[in-house]
Design a protein around this motif. Structure first.
Motif, PDB file in Angstrom:
ATOM      1  N   TYR A  16       0.447  -1.494   0.193  1.00 40.51           N
ATOM      2  CA  TYR A  16      -0.163  -0.497  -0.128  1.00 40.51           C
ATOM      3  C   TYR A  16       0.792   1.243  -0.231  1.00 40.51           C
ATOM      4  O   TYR A  16       0.949   2.486  -0.870  1.00 40.51           O
ATOM      5  N   GLN A  17       2.524   1.309   1.019  1.00 41.22           N
ATOM      6  CA  GLN A  17       2.827   2.231   1.057  1.00 41.22           C
ATOM      7  C   GLN A  17       3.022   2.309  -0.707  1.00 41.22           C
ATOM      8  O   GLN A  17       3.749   3.763  -0.967  1.00 41.22           O
ATOM      9  N   MET A  18       3.979   1.582  -1.094  1.00 42.29           N
ATOM     10  CA  MET A  18       4.738   1.422  -2.346  1.00 42.29           C
ATOM     11  C   MET A  18       3.548   2.196  -3.708  1.00 42.29           C
ATOM     12  O   MET A  18       3.648   2.298  -5.076  1.00 42.29           O
ATOM     13  N   VAL A  19       1.999   1.707  -3.551  1.00 39.76           N
ATOM     14  CA  VAL A  19       1.531   2.141  -4.354  1.00 39.76           C
ATOM     15  C   VAL A  19       1.905   3.962  -3.925  1.00 39.76           C
ATOM     16  O   VAL A  19       1.481   4.530  -5.082  1.00 39.76           O
ATOM     17  N   ASN A  20       1.172   4.592  -2.879  1.00 41.67           N
ATOM     18  CA  ASN A  20       1.670   5.967  -2.516  1.00 41.67           C
ATOM     19  C   ASN A  20       2.525   6.743  -2.798  1.00 41.67           C
ATOM     20  O   ASN A  20       3.254   8.037  -3.583  1.00 41.67           O
ATOM     21  N   GLN A  21       3.039   5.787  -2.527  1.00 33.16           N
ATOM     22  CA  GLN A  21       4.598   6.499  -3.321  1.00 33.16           C
ATOM     23  C   GLN A  21       4.888   6.203  -4.411  1.00 33.16           C
ATOM     24  O   GLN A  21       5.619   7.257  -4.761  1.00 33.16           O
ATOM     25  N   ASN A  22       4.560   5.657  -5.095  1.00 34.90           N
ATOM     26  CA  ASN A  22       4.730   5.683  -6.908  1.00 34.90           C
ATOM     27  C   ASN A  22       4.238   7.154  -7.023  1.00 34.90           C
ATOM     28  O   ASN A  22       4.228   8.338  -8.387  1.00 34.90           O
ATOM     29  N   LEU A  23       2.537   6.917  -6.753  1.00 35.43           N
ATOM     30  CA  LEU A  23       1.960   8.453  -6.908  1.00 35.43           C
ATOM     31  C   LEU A  23       2.639   9.546  -7.174  1.00 35.43           C
ATOM     32  O   LEU A  23       2.081  10.050  -7.446  1.00 35.43           O
ATOM     33  N   LYS A  24       3.113   9.459  -5.662  1.00 30.64           N
ATOM     34  CA  LYS A  24       3.678  10.848  -5.454  1.00 30.64           C
ATOM     35  C   LYS A  24       4.745  11.235  -6.135  1.00 30.64           C
ATOM     36  O   LYS A  24       5.235  11.944  -7.126  1.00 30.64           O
ATOM     37  N   TYR A  25       5.517  10.273  -6.765  1.00 30.38           N
ATOM     38  CA  TYR A  25       6.799  10.483  -7.594  1.00 30.38           C
ATOM     39  C   TYR A  25       6.254  10.572  -8.996  1.00 30.38           C
ATOM     40  O   TYR A  25       7.084  11.984  -9.188  1.00 30.38           O
ATOM     41  N   LEU A  26       5.250  10.080  -9.535  1.00 27.64           N
ATOM     42  CA  LEU A  26       4.484  10.393 -10.653  1.00 27.64           C
ATOM     43  C   LEU A  26       3.675  12.103 -10.714  1.00 27.64           C
ATOM     44  O   LEU A  26       4.693  13.202 -11.632  1.00 27.64           O
ATOM     45  N   ASP A  27       3.758  12.484  -9.418  1.00 25.27           N
ATOM     46  CA  ASP A  27       3.320  13.884  -8.974  1.00 25.27           C
ATOM     47  C   ASP A  27       4.350  14.367  -9.439  1.00 25.27           C
ATOM     48  O   ASP A  27       4.665  16.266 -10.264  1.00 25.27           O
ATOM     49  N   GLU A  28       5.168  14.376  -8.483  1.00 22.54           N
ATOM     50  CA  GLU A  28       6.656  15.289  -8.128  1.00 22.54           C
ATOM     51  C   GLU A  28       7.468  15.652  -9.765  1.00 22.54           C
ATOM     52  O   GLU A  28       8.421  16.755 -10.223  1.00 22.54           O
ATOM     53  N   ILE A  29       7.702  14.233 -10.877  1.00 20.26           N
ATOM     54  CA  ILE A  29       8.282  14.189 -11.742  1.00 20.26           C
ATOM     55  C   ILE A  29       7.309  15.285 -13.212  1.00 20.26           C
ATOM     56  O   ILE A  29       7.399  14.904 -13.959  1.00 20.26           O
ATOM     57  N   ALA A  30       5.767  15.796 -12.967  1.00 23.15           N
ATOM     58  CA  ALA A  30       5.416  16.109 -14.084  1.00 23.15           C
ATOM     59  C   ALA A  30       5.852  17.479 -14.989  1.00 23.15           C
ATOM     60  O   ALA A  30       5.390  16.902 -15.975  1.00 23.15           O
ATOM     61  N   GLU A  31       6.794  17.325 -14.953  1.00 22.24           N
ATOM     62  CA  GLU A  31       7.336  18.454 -15.583  1.00 22.24           C
ATOM     63  C   GLU A  31       8.538  18.438 -16.100  1.00 22.24           C
ATOM     64  O   GLU A  31       9.424  18.850 -16.371  1.00 22.24           O
ATOM     65  N   ASP A  32       8.835  17.055 -15.783  1.00 22.08           N
ATOM     66  CA  ASP A  32      10.416  16.533 -16.394  1.00 22.08           C
ATOM     67  C   ASP A  32      10.532  16.389 -17.600  1.00 22.08           C
ATOM     68  O   ASP A  32      12.022  16.574 -18.332  1.00 22.08           O
ATOM     69  N   HIS A  33      10.019  15.869 -17.807  1.00 22.56           N
ATOM     70  CA  HIS A  33       9.303  14.782 -19.692  1.00 22.56           C
ATOM     71  C   HIS A  33      10.962  14.272 -19.903  1.00 22.56           C
ATOM     72  O   HIS A  33      11.245  14.648 -20.784  1.00 22.56           O
ATOM     73  N   PRO A  34      10.477  13.368 -19.516  1.00 26.78           N
ATOM     74  CA  PRO A  34      12.438  12.784 -20.322  1.00 26.78           C
ATOM     75  C   PRO A  34      12.143  11.622 -21.498  1.00 26.78           C
ATOM     76  O   PRO A  34      10.813  11.639 -21.659  1.00 26.78           O
TER      77      PRO A  34
END
Length: 764
Positions: free
Chosen positions: A629-647
């Motif tokens: 459960y924690q990993m799901v939320n960590q990954n959701l947070k991570y995707l928000d954090e890199i929203a402007e990175d455009h790798p």
């Protein structure tokens, strides 16, 4: 004067008119994709996007057949923007409309702009004045335009639109750039940007599915679940339905006449659904090729196999094949069967992701077998569905088991959907299983006791455990012959894996067959199997009930005793379960909850009781402290954090697939197929791809059939010196796995070796 757009002689006028043709096709088929203003902006983007190519450097390059960007050459998209008459257009469009248009045209090709400054930009614009004065704008329905440096209100060199700061403009930009890209690709590749469904799918369902049912039973009709999905075809939905109820047909009815994507977790399942739709829904009709495609990492092989079944397929038909492959990869077909990563890699907003998200704006996505996904992939799924919802696309999530904490996560992340008040159950399949839970390790002695000229399926949590049981059964000497037991897992080369999947399916369908099959997670959801007895290690409830679905799949169990034996390991954990989340295949907390939930079971268990166990066990309250459960939320947070990175897209492929894998060929296999490698090498050395294209494709596919995927992290420091490779193109080489790692078509690849340099003991 005729300015060129392509080195093959296609002019700017011709190319732009080809775009406008595809633009009209798209608008006619999917008018709901954009507002009227957005359609106007997209049409303008089609007209202006390549006009910057009229600059002298670009024209000279095309005439001399040079490729690539020359040193200091300004990307033509930047010059195209300078020809847009913003002063005139600002009376017709809002500032954010023109800003979205400008950035869509300027950045319609992904280029590194860091080496350019405004002085270089202005100089290049000045040099465009003379060519522009000689261009016939009237042929494109445009007024004469002289290039000018665009106002910073609309475009600024070196800046990019920001989703957070400019959400309205960015939303329009993604749709305009994304559809411009798709239209441009189609016009350049000379294939249709979209192929119409014209009611073909729904007509085929009625004619080839429902009508055939009624030949056997005149009262046959769509069941309650299939009707519910059809009735809610304009909404996002989430459904739980018992295995064998026809979720696939229900999903196809939900798609209605809209563009659709059908995602599944495993390639073998995708291949199965693709074949089923072609053979049963479309009844082998040739028109099916225009209505359904398959898209995953082995797409070319699957499609080539399909095309080569035609007796007259040869190099003369290659253009048709390449066109179909382009249409599939470019999402032109009405229905595409695909893997999660082909659609949901949009969550990384990698450079060039806009065509996918812009297409999903007017499409529907079916997500099947959601319970199969890891914590990371579940996060990507939730985030991706949120993006699709924001862009007005539709989704249907369907599964045989769905944990309530997943529903809570959906709602917590803003997903809006309709869901039936109760799961759908088949009235005639109420008790398929009688279960016995054993507090011990899964062992050979019990398996042999249960083998009584019947079909026995054994499912282990790890390959290592499966191979160990196979070896023990062979060495026991208690089987009439060794062919009575077979092994299937993910560590076989592709050719052998496909043959094993066919063999186990044929075995399952053969009423007179008997024997023992030992497998892993690969048989859990990807294959339609029906065995008499199941012996399985406990993993977690979702996985357990999926495994049980491979035993008495479409029949009730009306005998005494048990047909499912579950081994929880007792004091010693089953394989693949560890307290450390780094080494555990299955989440440790979910395993403990599952062990407690089934501890009391002994005897028949109904489909409703299975769903009740999921409902009672996998609550948010029970799992909120779990690593899953924690990993799901960590990954959701991570995707928000890199929203402007455009790798870069390549940089995210391995990360998205959860565990990055490496494609290898075992040395023994490479040696025994050395002729294939030599033939391909000889053709590549001729440097005449056009002439040898068909044979090169065939040889590459045969070589890819010799490959197996292994986790990359196991080899980070293993192959630094003297590694052998097979070259299959100028851009791709495949590692040869040293001979110390044994391979056989019966046991698969052994990653455990006694050679210290390559010692790998902890592989699951």
């Amino acid at each position: 004067m005729d300015f060129l757009a392509k080195s093959d002689g296609e002019t700017l006028i011709q190319h732009t008119k080809n775009l406008l043709h595809e633009f009209n096709v798209l608008k006619q088929l999917y008018p709901q994709a954009l507002t009227e203003t957005e359609w106007n902006l997209l049409e303008l983007a089609c007209k202006y996007h390549d006009l910057g190519k009229m600059n002298d450097k670009f024209q000279d390059k095309l005439k001399t057949h040079k490729s690539g960007m020359e040193q200091g050459e300004l990307p033509h998209g930047l010059l195209s923007v300078s020809l847009i008459p913003f002063k005139t257009m600002k009376t017709l469009y809002a500032t954010d409309d023109l800003e979205a248009l400008a950035y869509a045209v300027a950045l319609h090709h992904e280029r590194n702009l860091s080496e350019f400054n405004e002085n270089i930009y202005e100089d290049a614009i000045d040099q465009l004045v003379n060519p522009a004065s000689r261009f016939d704008f009237d042929k494109l329905g445009l007024t004469m335009s002289s290039p000018k440096l665009p106002s910073v209100r609309y475009f600024s060199l070196g800046s990019f639109l920001n989703m957070t700061q400019n959400p309205v403009t960015y939303h329009k930009y993604v749709k305009i750039k994304g559809l411009l890209n798709r239209i441009d690709f189609a016009a350049s590749g000379h294939y249709p940007v979209e192929i119409p469904d014209n009611g073909y799918l729904q007509h085929s369902l009625q004619t080839n599915i429902l009508s055939k049912w009624r030949e056997e039973n005149s009262q046959a009709d769509w069941n309650e679940m299939q009707e519910w999905m059809a009735d809610h075809s304009s909404e996002n939905i989430v459904i739980i339905a018992q295995t064998g109820m026809g979720k696939t047909e229900g999903a196809l009815r939900w798609l209605a006449n809209d563009k659709g994507f059908f995602t599944l977790p495993l390639k073998s399942a995708i291949n199965g659904i693709y074949t089923r739709i072609n053979e049963q829904v479309f009844n082998h009709q040739k028109d099916a090729v225009n209505h359904v495609g398959i898209l995953h990492s082995d797409t070319q092989q699957v499609l080539l196999d399909k095309f080569e079944k035609d007796d007259d397929f040869d190099s003369a038909n290659l253009a048709d094949f390449r066109s179909y492959l382009n249409e599939t990869k470019s999402w032109s077909l009405p229905l595409t069967i695909t893997t999660l990563d082909q659609v949901f890699n949009i969550v990384y907003r990698y450079r060039g992701y806009e065509p996918k998200l812009a297409t999903l704006d007017y499409a529907k996505v079916v997500v099947d077998e959601v319970q199969m996904y890891s914590a990371a992939l579940l996060a990507y799924l939730i985030y991706g569905l949120k993006m699709i919802q924001k862009y007005d696309g539709k989704f249907a999530v369907m599964t045989a088991t769905l944990a309530p904490f997943v529903i809570d996560l959906f709602k917590a992340n803003g997903l809006k959907f309709e869901m039936p008040s109760q799961p759908f159950l088949a009235n005639d399949l109420t008790e398929r299983h009688s279960i016995k839970v054993l507090h011990q390790q899964l062992n050979v002695q019990d398996i042999l006791k249960g083998f009584k000229n019947n079909k026995v399926l054994v499912i282990c949590n790890t390959i290592k455990k499966a191979v160990s049981l196979y070896d023990e059964l062979i060495e026991s000497g208690k089987l009439k012959n060794q062919n009575q037991v077979k092994l299937i897992h993910s560590r076989f080369i592709r050719k052998d894996r496909q043959q094993l999947e066919k063999t186990i399916k044929d075995f399952s369908d053969d009423k007179n067959a008997n024997g023992i099959w030992i497998g892993t997670q690969v048989v859990e959801a990807s294959l339609d199997l029906d065995f008499d007895v199941l012996y399985t290690e406990l993993s977690e409830l979702n996985s357990l009930f999926q495994r049980m679905g491979r035993c008495y799949r479409r029949r009730n169990y009306d005998q005494t005793g048990y047909n499912v034996f579950v081994y929880d390991g007792d004091a010693k954990l089953p394989s693949g379960v560890h307290e450390s989340k780094q080494t555990s295949v299955y989440d440790y907390e979910m395993f403990l909850l599952s062990k407690k939930a089934i501890n009391h079971l002994a005897g028949p268990i109904s489909e409703q009781e299975k769903m009740n166990l999921i409902e009672q066990t996998y609550t948010t309250a029970n799992l909120k402290e779990s690593s899953y459960y924690q990993m799901v939320n960590q990954n959701l947070k991570y995707l928000d954090e890199i929203a402007e990175d455009h790798p870069d897209k390549k940089a995210i492929i391995g990360r998205f697939r959860d565990i990055e894998s490496t494609t290898v060929i075992p040395e023994k296999v490479a040696t025994s197929n050395a002729d294939l490698v030599k033939q391909l090498h000889a053709l590549l050395q001729e440097h005449n791809y056009k002439k040898n294209q068909l044979e090169i494709m065939r040889l590459r596919n045969k070589i890819m059939d010799l490959t197996v995927q292994v986790p990359s992290y196991l080899f980070i420091n293993q192959f630094q010196d003297g590694v052998k490779e097979v070259e299959i193109s100028r851009y791709q080489k495949i590692t040869i796995l040293p001979k110390e790692f044994e391979y056989s078509s019966i046991r698969g690849l052994n990653l455990k070796t006694k050679i210290k340099k390559y010692q790998i003991d902890n592989f699951f």
